[in-house]
Write a protein that holds these residues in place. Structure first.
Motif, PDB file in Angstrom:
ATOM      1  N   ALA A   1      -9.711  15.567  58.649  1.00 20.60           N
ATOM      2  CA  ALA A   1      -8.448  14.831  58.529  1.00 20.60           C
ATOM      3  C   ALA A   1      -8.141  14.518  57.072  1.00 20.60           C
ATOM      4  CB  ALA A   1      -8.505  13.555  59.358  1.00 20.60           C
ATOM      5  N   LYS A   2      -9.148  14.065  56.346  1.00 24.21           N
ATOM      6  CA  LYS A   2      -8.937  13.749  54.923  1.00 24.21           C
ATOM      7  C   LYS A   2      -8.608  14.995  54.115  1.00 24.21           C
ATOM      8  CE  LYS A   2     -11.573   9.496  54.965  1.00 24.21           C
ATOM      9  NZ  LYS A   2     -12.803   8.798  54.616  1.00 24.21           N
ATOM     10  N   ALA A   3      -9.074  16.166  54.606  1.00 21.74           N
ATOM     11  CA  ALA A   3      -8.773  17.425  53.922  1.00 21.74           C
ATOM     12  C   ALA A   3      -7.370  17.927  54.262  1.00 21.74           C
ATOM     13  CB  ALA A   3      -9.813  18.477  54.292  1.00 21.74           C
ATOM     14  N   GLY A   4      -6.688  17.264  55.208  1.00 20.50           N
ATOM     15  CA  GLY A   4      -5.305  17.619  55.489  1.00 20.50           C
ATOM     16  C   GLY A   4      -5.056  18.399  56.766  1.00 20.50           C
ATOM     17  N   SER A   5      -6.052  18.532  57.637  1.00 20.56           N
ATOM     18  CA  SER A   5      -5.835  19.215  58.905  1.00 20.56           C
ATOM     19  C   SER A   5      -4.971  18.333  59.805  1.00 20.56           C
ATOM     20  CB  SER A   5      -7.174  19.495  59.602  1.00 20.56           C
ATOM     21  OG  SER A   5      -6.970  19.818  60.966  1.00 20.56           O
ATOM     22  N   ALA A   6      -3.780  18.814  60.134  1.00 21.57           N
ATOM     23  CA  ALA A   6      -2.858  18.030  60.963  1.00 21.57           C
ATOM     24  C   ALA A   6      -3.454  17.748  62.340  1.00 21.57           C
ATOM     25  CB  ALA A   6      -1.520  18.753  61.098  1.00 21.57           C
TER      26      ALA A   6
ATOM     27  N   LYS B   1      -4.218  14.029  63.838  1.00 20.28           N
ATOM     28  CA  LYS B   1      -3.713  13.558  65.126  1.00 20.28           C
ATOM     29  C   LYS B   1      -4.876  13.118  66.011  1.00 20.28           C
ATOM     30  CE  LYS B   1      -2.045  14.127  69.509  1.00 20.28           C
ATOM     31  NZ  LYS B   1      -2.913  13.994  70.684  1.00 20.28           N
ATOM     32  N   ASP B   2      -5.942  13.916  66.041  1.00 21.55           N
ATOM     33  CA  ASP B   2      -7.109  13.567  66.859  1.00 21.55           C
ATOM     34  C   ASP B   2      -7.744  12.262  66.395  1.00 21.55           C
ATOM     35  OD1 ASP B   2      -6.668  15.878  68.308  1.00 21.55           O
ATOM     36  OD2 ASP B   2      -8.336  16.995  67.406  1.00 21.55           O
TER      37      ASP B   2
ATOM     38  N   TRP C   1      -2.513   7.765  60.789  1.00 25.45           N
ATOM     39  CA  TRP C   1      -2.994   9.139  60.945  1.00 25.45           C
ATOM     40  C   TRP C   1      -1.957  10.002  61.656  1.00 25.45           C
ATOM     41  CZ3 TRP C   1      -6.320  11.053  57.887  1.00 25.45           C
ATOM     42  CH2 TRP C   1      -7.347  10.262  57.352  1.00 25.45           C
ATOM     43  N   TYR C   2      -1.281   9.443  62.653  1.00 23.53           N
ATOM     44  CA  TYR C   2      -0.206  10.203  63.308  1.00 23.53           C
ATOM     45  C   TYR C   2       0.885  10.546  62.306  1.00 23.53           C
ATOM     46  CZ  TYR C   2      -1.963   9.025  68.036  1.00 23.53           C
ATOM     47  OH  TYR C   2      -2.703   8.890  69.173  1.00 23.53           O
ATOM     48  N   ARG C   3       1.211   9.586  61.435  1.00 23.94           N
ATOM     49  CA  ARG C   3       2.270   9.813  60.451  1.00 23.94           C
ATOM     50  C   ARG C   3       1.913  10.951  59.501  1.00 23.94           C
ATOM     51  NH1 ARG C   3       7.109   7.207  58.923  1.00 23.94           N
ATOM     52  NH2 ARG C   3       7.962   8.575  57.342  1.00 23.94           N
ATOM     53  N   ARG C   4       0.647  10.988  59.078  1.00 23.26           N
ATOM     54  CA  ARG C   4       0.220  12.067  58.174  1.00 23.26           C
ATOM     55  C   ARG C   4       0.401  13.426  58.836  1.00 23.26           C
ATOM     56  NH1 ARG C   4      -5.146  10.449  54.794  1.00 23.26           N
ATOM     57  NH2 ARG C   4      -4.969  12.677  54.345  1.00 23.26           N
TER      58      ARG C   4
ATOM     59  N   GLY D   1       4.713  18.266  60.217  1.00 22.41           N
ATOM     60  CA  GLY D   1       5.449  18.997  61.238  1.00 22.41           C
ATOM     61  C   GLY D   1       4.665  19.257  62.508  1.00 22.41           C
ATOM     62  N   TYR D   2       3.536  18.547  62.702  1.00 21.86           N
ATOM     63  CA  TYR D   2       2.692  18.762  63.881  1.00 21.86           C
ATOM     64  C   TYR D   2       3.308  18.033  65.073  1.00 21.86           C
ATOM     65  CZ  TYR D   2      -1.659  19.401  66.494  1.00 21.86           C
ATOM     66  OH  TYR D   2      -2.602  19.757  67.415  1.00 21.86           O
ATOM     67  N   ALA D   3       3.867  18.813  66.005  1.00 23.95           N
ATOM     68  CA  ALA D   3       4.645  18.260  67.110  1.00 23.95           C
ATOM     69  C   ALA D   3       3.888  17.233  67.961  1.00 23.95           C
ATOM     70  CB  ALA D   3       5.186  19.386  67.988  1.00 23.95           C
ATOM     71  N   PRO D   4       2.617  17.470  68.341  1.00 26.19           N
ATOM     72  CA  PRO D   4       1.946  16.440  69.147  1.00 26.19           C
ATOM     73  C   PRO D   4       1.864  15.085  68.438  1.00 26.19           C
ATOM     74  CG  PRO D   4       0.757  18.508  69.318  1.00 26.19           C
ATOM     75  CD  PRO D   4       1.794  18.685  68.234  1.00 26.19           C
ATOM     76  N   ALA D   5       1.679  15.102  67.136  1.00 29.19           N
ATOM     77  CA  ALA D   5       1.630  13.845  66.375  1.00 29.19           C
ATOM     78  C   ALA D   5       3.015  13.222  66.266  1.00 29.19           C
ATOM     79  CB  ALA D   5       1.039  14.087  64.984  1.00 29.19           C
TER      80      ALA D   5
END
Length: 188
Positions: free
Chosen positions: A46-51, A55-56, A77-80, A85-89
């Motif tokens: 997550a800190k590395a930027g995986s959307a 979200k998880d 985290w959802y906002r990031r 553009g990650y739809a589930p988040a």
């Protein structure tokens, strides 16, 4: 005799396939690192930027799974992930704004995020957007839009979308005529 034997082998083959998949899943889980390490890996991703990881991680903070429950961190985290553009988040963030969980209650922001996810084809967001139009949550009541988004979700197999569409047919809502047969079809 051969025909009946084949009929009994097919179900048994399916049982064996399912059993094999269950064993494989359990084995993978058994050799996986402990939950704390899994959380560390998730945090690093997550800190590395995986959307998806962002979200998880938001999901974990929202539910308190392996971390202390923190709705504001979940929203962050959802906002990031949503900003990527990650739809589930985007869908989750919209739901938080709608209810005022971890963020100020803001139906207008809820609509922005839910619509972004719905337009990407996220069935959960489509069902939510349909309800938002039906009940005038952050948008003016609009039966045509309510029906459009509810049907899109239902057509994708969303249980919420199918239930909502069935309910509309059952009671004749959103401009639809009552149609018990169509309601039963969608409930099924």
């Amino acid at each position: 005799m051969k025909k009946s034997m084949e009929g009994s082998i097919r179900p048994m083959g399916r049982v064996m396939l399912c059993l094999g998949m269950a064993v494989a899943a359990c084995s993978a889980h058994a050799v996986a690192d402990d939950p704390a390490t899994s959380l560390d890996v998730l945090k690093a991703e997550a800190k590395a930027g995986s959307a998806k990881a962002e979200k998880d991680l938001g999901d974990r903070y929202l539910s308190g799974a392996g971390v202390r429950r923190d709705e504001a961190k979940a929203a962050g985290w959802y906002r990031r992930a949503a900003d990527q553009g990650y739809a589930p988040a985007q869908s989750e963030l919209g739901a938080l704004y709608l209810r005022g969980i971890g963020v100020p209650k803001d139906p207008a922001q809820a609509v922005i995020w839910v619509r972004k996810a719905a337009e990407q084809g996220n069935a959960v967001a489509q069902a939510d957007l349909g309800i938002m139009y039906l009940e005038a949550l952050g948008v003016p009541e609009d039966n045509a839009q309510a029906l459009l988004w509810t049907r899109k979700a239902a057509d994708q197999g969303s249980p919420a979308g199918q239930h909502n569409l069935a309910s509309l047919y059952e009671r004749g809502g959103a401009g639809l005529a009552k149609d018990k047969d169509e309601a039963l079809r969608w409930y099924a």
